[in-house]
Design an enzyme around this catalytic site. Sequence first.
Site, PDB file in Angstrom:
ATOM      1  CD  GLU A  96      24.452   1.123 -12.449  1.00 42.94           C
ATOM      2  OE1 GLU A  96      25.676   1.184 -12.609  1.00 42.94           O
ATOM      3  OE2 GLU A  96      23.633   1.686 -13.209  1.00 42.94           O
ATOM      4  CB  CYS A 126     -12.971  31.728   0.603  1.00 41.67           C
ATOM      5  SG  CYS A 126     -13.456  32.991   1.762  1.00 41.67           S
ATOM      6  CB  CYS A 128     -14.865  33.542   6.722  1.00 40.34           C
ATOM      7  SG  CYS A 128     -15.040  33.587   4.936  1.00 40.34           S
ATOM      8  CB  CYS A 165     -15.298  30.212   3.101  1.00 34.80           C
ATOM      9  SG  CYS A 165     -13.781  30.118   4.062  1.00 34.80           S
ATOM     10  CB  CYS A 179     -11.683  34.660   4.700  1.00 36.47           C
ATOM     11  SG  CYS A 179     -11.393  32.913   5.050  1.00 36.47           S
ATOM     12  CE  LYS A 207      14.553   4.079 -15.041  1.00 37.60           C
ATOM     13  NZ  LYS A 207      13.730   5.246 -14.791  1.00 37.60           N
ATOM     14  CG  ASP A 215      11.615   9.448 -11.822  1.00 38.89           C
ATOM     15  OD1 ASP A 215      12.148   9.609 -12.944  1.00 38.89           O
ATOM     16  OD2 ASP A 215      10.411   9.638 -11.619  1.00 38.89           O
ATOM     17  CE1 TYR A 227      22.673   6.678 -15.857  1.00 40.81           C
ATOM     18  CE2 TYR A 227      22.195   7.526 -13.677  1.00 40.81           C
ATOM     19  CZ  TYR A 227      21.930   7.494 -15.031  1.00 40.81           C
ATOM     20  OH  TYR A 227      20.950   8.277 -15.567  1.00 40.81           O
ATOM     21  CE  LYS A 283      10.339   2.703 -14.600  1.00 40.63           C
ATOM     22  NZ  LYS A 283       9.118   3.236 -15.039  1.00 40.63           N
TER      23      LYS A 283
HETATM   24  S1  IVH Z   1      21.476   3.859 -17.845  1.00 37.45           S
HETATM   25  C1  IVH Z   1      21.831   3.379 -22.152  1.00 37.45           C
HETATM   26  N1  IVH Z   1      21.426   3.690 -15.240  1.00 37.45           N
HETATM   27  O1  IVH Z   1      16.578   6.153 -16.328  1.00 37.45           O
HETATM   28  C2  IVH Z   1      21.457   3.444 -20.717  1.00 37.45           C
HETATM   29  N2  IVH Z   1      19.799   5.061 -16.299  1.00 37.45           N
HETATM   30  O2  IVH Z   1      14.708   5.150 -18.320  1.00 37.45           O
HETATM   31  C3  IVH Z   1      21.016   4.764 -20.323  1.00 37.45           C
HETATM   32  N3  IVH Z   1      18.330   6.232 -14.739  1.00 37.45           N
HETATM   33  O3  IVH Z   1      17.419   8.419 -18.863  1.00 37.45           O
HETATM   34  C4  IVH Z   1      20.611   4.922 -18.938  1.00 37.45           C
HETATM   35  N4  IVH Z   1      19.215   5.439 -12.881  1.00 37.45           N
HETATM   36  O4  IVH Z   1      17.648   9.186 -16.414  1.00 37.45           O
HETATM   37  C5  IVH Z   1      20.838   4.234 -16.328  1.00 37.45           C
HETATM   38  N5  IVH Z   1      21.564   3.463 -12.948  1.00 37.45           N
HETATM   39  C6  IVH Z   1      20.975   4.002 -14.020  1.00 37.45           C
HETATM   40  C7  IVH Z   1      19.878   4.909 -13.925  1.00 37.45           C
HETATM   41  C8  IVH Z   1      19.314   5.407 -15.096  1.00 37.45           C
HETATM   42  C9  IVH Z   1      18.295   6.241 -13.392  1.00 37.45           C
HETATM   43  C10 IVH Z   1      17.409   7.004 -15.593  1.00 37.45           C
HETATM   44  C11 IVH Z   1      18.096   7.867 -16.616  1.00 37.45           C
HETATM   45  C12 IVH Z   1      17.606   7.386 -17.954  1.00 37.45           C
HETATM   46  C13 IVH Z   1      16.334   6.724 -17.588  1.00 37.45           C
HETATM   47  C14 IVH Z   1      15.962   5.652 -18.596  1.00 37.45           C
END
Ligand code: IVH
Length: 703
Positions: free
Chosen positions: A128, A440, A425, A422, A446, A130, A132, A240, A328
Amino acid sequence: MRDTAEIAVEKLTRKQADAELARLAAEIARHDRLYYQKDAPAISDAAYDALRRRNEAIEQRFPDLVRLDSPTRRVGAAPAQGFAKVTHLRPMLSLGNAFSAEDVRDFVAGVRRYLKLSADHAIELAAEPKIDGLSANLRYENGVFVQGATRGDGAVGEDITANLRTVADVPERLKGKDVPDLIEVRGEVYFARKDFARLNQEREKAGEPLFANPRNAAAGSTRQLDPAITARRPLRFFAYAWGEASALPADTHWHMVERFAAWGFKTNPLAKLCRDEDQALALHQKLQEQRAELDYDIDGVVYKVNRLDWQERLGFVSRAPRWAIAHKFPAEQAVTVLERIAIQVGRTGALTPVAELKPVTVGGVVVARATLHNEDEIQRKDIREGDHVVVQRAGDVIPQVVRVLEEKRLPKAKPYQFPDKCPVCGSRAVREDGEAVRRCTGGLTCPAQAVERLKHFVQRNAIDIDGLGGESIQELFDLGYLRSPADIYRLGRHRDRIVVDRKAKTGIEGWGDLRFGNLERAIEARRSVPLPRFIFALGIPQVGEATAKLLARNYGTLAAWRQAMQRAAKQDEEALAELDNIEGIGPSVAQDIVDFFAEPHNTRALDDLQREVTVEDFAAPSTAGSPVAGKTVVFTGTLETLGRNEAKARAEALGAKVASSVSKKTDYVIVGADAGSKATKARELGVTTLTEQEWLKLVGESG
Ligand code: IVH
């Protein structure tokens, strides 16, 4: 080694910075607990602020050392007062990280070993994107949404039910027949890129600080004390994972997520069930290429062992599951030439350096400008015009210059000299002690500041003058008809020179009788303005609409506010304390207000303005007959009937001023369960204390 706490931020080595960030995270967390949970702060607000500022400065110098438990990640602002704590029935875990295909293969090999499977046994993985954002736990009882909480420290989060109810993707009721009696659905609250960009545009117009990235925006928005504010932020949610459940309707992760979708949740359409790690790695590659075009920021791919019985057996190590890992993406970087360092001057006079780059594609997006933050940053990285630089787009939307390729530097390149004048001005640009920015000193003389302030003054949420857009302001300014806000009201005097007269060959092209007439009418309609709008229109740094309203409510009239602020600017203790004590106004905002009044050209501009406009006193809505109108109240401890936010909102609706700490001026302290120092202080000062029931009776809300 010297105590790292004593070393100036610019002097810290990497190692010291790392240690210092750890120390600050723990120290700030301790003060947060003392303040918010125990109601017993151990240090002054100013000292607390200094800790946070130091932490932020170090993080800015060493962005890659930002900790997961960093105070800036935790909230985006000081932890808000008043959210109830929620102990998670099942802890909300974090994830281990993988940075390469090899790490991922190691992870899968570890899973096989743990499960005692043969080396060729394929492990199905749910993969899935990820996002942020901010994880949240949504509790459903008999299919009805009853509680929403933040992750917090994983064990204890905060109750943000009211805020999550405003999120369209969070269903109030689950659809379908197979919904367990109790199920906690977990997922990510996040901001789409376009929504984030729009929010920041609005904040910029309103003179409010910008969010650094969508994640901070999501965190800041979910932690609003007033759910009405959250409701105006277009937050989204992907489901998720899950926490406590009375029964599970599936035996694989994939089927669980399918159930979530059937129940009415949004689930990520880019997720994929992968036969083995090779397929998972292929998806990672594909998403890495697509990420720039997605509607939201992603920073990797999460792989989860699909079989739940295997998940169960694998369990956890410390705070992360053995059955999942986050793979990552590498930070998106590119090398280009920094052609010039440009200096922008903002409404408040801050000189901001911007790198003008030879356009380059970074992660699919063309980048031509990057932020350089401030003078120190340029010096520390020794960035020179003409240098080859590494540019990075991380989660942050504003690209950054990471470092210079010194080996490519031309011999004639000279160290950058930050201007002390500045660029707009020519006034002196100075840096106050302890400040990172150079400003400034031209004030409203200005043009850069004046034009930006004029635009701010007339905008819809401020004085709201129709027909006076940014271009008109710039034009009238350049021709000398507009200098300060008061000039707007005197534009009529220049009618003959502005309106086109073909015969006499006078006037400004484009300004006909009709246009000028309409503008004059729009201006006349705004000769009388409500106090909150007026305060907001002044463009005091950090004073957005909400703060302006708080000030208006607290002081009631322009005269009272001005008088108090002028006393505060002269360091009058009582006036300073009253300002500091307004709930919702922090020390840094208070300082900006005081600084504004300490500048003679600001007070002169205000005097001038007052000759032109009438400012309406703040009328608290329908508080006639309210027993607490005009009274100052402080809530402390846990309130059982209403909860702190609701109690505060109702008190304000009844015309009371809600303060954050107890002083002689406090009329009532409402003492809830487990109250700490504020209750004691009230007794010491002889301020009337009320129980929650007594308060409800006073305001006529008890049974
Ligand atoms: S699973 C036990 N699934 O990543 C598993 N986390 O670094 C718990 N996150 O706190 C998380 N997408 O905020 C999971 N598809 C995804 C995610 C996800 C984003 C974030 C989440 C978590 C953090 C962990």
